[in-house]
Design a protein around this motif. Structure first.
Motif, short mmCIF file in Angstrom:
data_model
loop_
_atom_site.label_atom_id
_atom_site.label_comp_id
_atom_site.label_asym_id
_atom_site.label_seq_id
_atom_site.Cartn_x
_atom_site.Cartn_y
_atom_site.Cartn_z
N GLN A 18 12.75 -5.07 2.44
CA GLN A 18 12.32 -6.37 2.98
C GLN A 18 11.58 -6.19 4.31
OE1 GLN A 18 15.54 -9.06 3.75
NE2 GLN A 18 14.20 -10.85 3.83
N ALA A 19 12.09 -5.33 5.17
CA ALA A 19 11.43 -5.07 6.46
C ALA A 19 10.06 -4.44 6.24
CB ALA A 19 12.31 -4.17 7.32
N GLN A 24 4.13 -4.95 6.22
CA GLN A 24 2.86 -4.94 5.49
C GLN A 24 2.16 -6.30 5.58
OE1 GLN A 24 4.35 -3.62 1.70
NE2 GLN A 24 3.78 -1.46 2.09
N GLU A 25 2.93 -7.39 5.50
CA GLU A 25 2.35 -8.73 5.62
C GLU A 25 1.76 -8.94 7.02
OE1 GLU A 25 5.44 -11.47 4.57
OE2 GLU A 25 5.39 -10.90 2.45
N LEU A 26 2.49 -8.49 8.03
CA LEU A 26 2.00 -8.61 9.41
C LEU A 26 0.73 -7.78 9.62
CD1 LEU A 26 5.31 -8.54 11.47
CD2 LEU A 26 3.76 -10.47 11.17
N ASN A 27 0.70 -6.58 9.07
CA ASN A 27 -0.50 -5.74 9.18
C ASN A 27 -1.69 -6.41 8.51
OD1 ASN A 27 0.55 -3.66 10.71
ND2 ASN A 27 1.22 -2.48 8.93
N SER A 28 -1.44 -7.04 7.38
CA SER A 28 -2.51 -7.75 6.68
C SER A 28 -3.02 -8.93 7.53
CB SER A 28 -1.99 -8.25 5.33
OG SER A 28 -2.96 -9.02 4.68
N LYS A 29 -2.11 -9.66 8.13
CA LYS A 29 -2.51 -10.78 8.98
C LYS A 29 -3.26 -10.29 10.22
CE LYS A 29 1.01 -14.01 7.47
NZ LYS A 29 2.15 -14.84 7.82
N ILE A 30 -2.83 -9.17 10.77
CA ILE A 30 -3.52 -8.60 11.94
C ILE A 30 -4.94 -8.22 11.56
CG2 ILE A 30 -3.61 -6.56 13.43
CD1 ILE A 30 -0.51 -6.71 13.55
#
Length: 92
Positions: A18-19, A24-30
């Motif tokens: 989950q972490a 990965q989601e945060l990296n994509s948003k960045i």
């Protein structure tokens, strides 16, 4: 006892998975934000070039930059269009 250890390790693995997904989601948003920022900087640079080309007096340039800073890109483009219209009227 074995079941408890297996359950704990599955919970840890689940938490780690989950972490990792959240990272990965945060990296994509960045990456998306970085792209938006680059697009914004490019459009501002193009707009500043247009200000330099269109404005014939330093006062017009100052006004265009002031509008850009305080009212935004759309208002600045509108001002530049009005400057172009005035220039066309005076050149006739």
């Amino acid at each position: 006892m074995t079941f408890t250890l297996d359950n704990r390790s599955q919970n840890k693995e689940s938490s780690l998975t989950q972490a990792l997904r959240q990272i990965q989601e945060l990296n994509s948003k960045i990456q998306e934000l970085q792209q938006h920022h680059q697009d914004y900087v490019r459009s501002q640079q193009n707009l500043i070039s247009a200000i330099a080309e269109i404005c014939v007096s330093p006062m017009q340039e100052i006004e265009a930059l002031r509008i850009l800073i305080y009212r935004g890109e759309a208002a600045c483009r509108q001002y530049l269009r009005s400057v172009l219209v005035k220039q066309k009227k005076t050149s006739k």
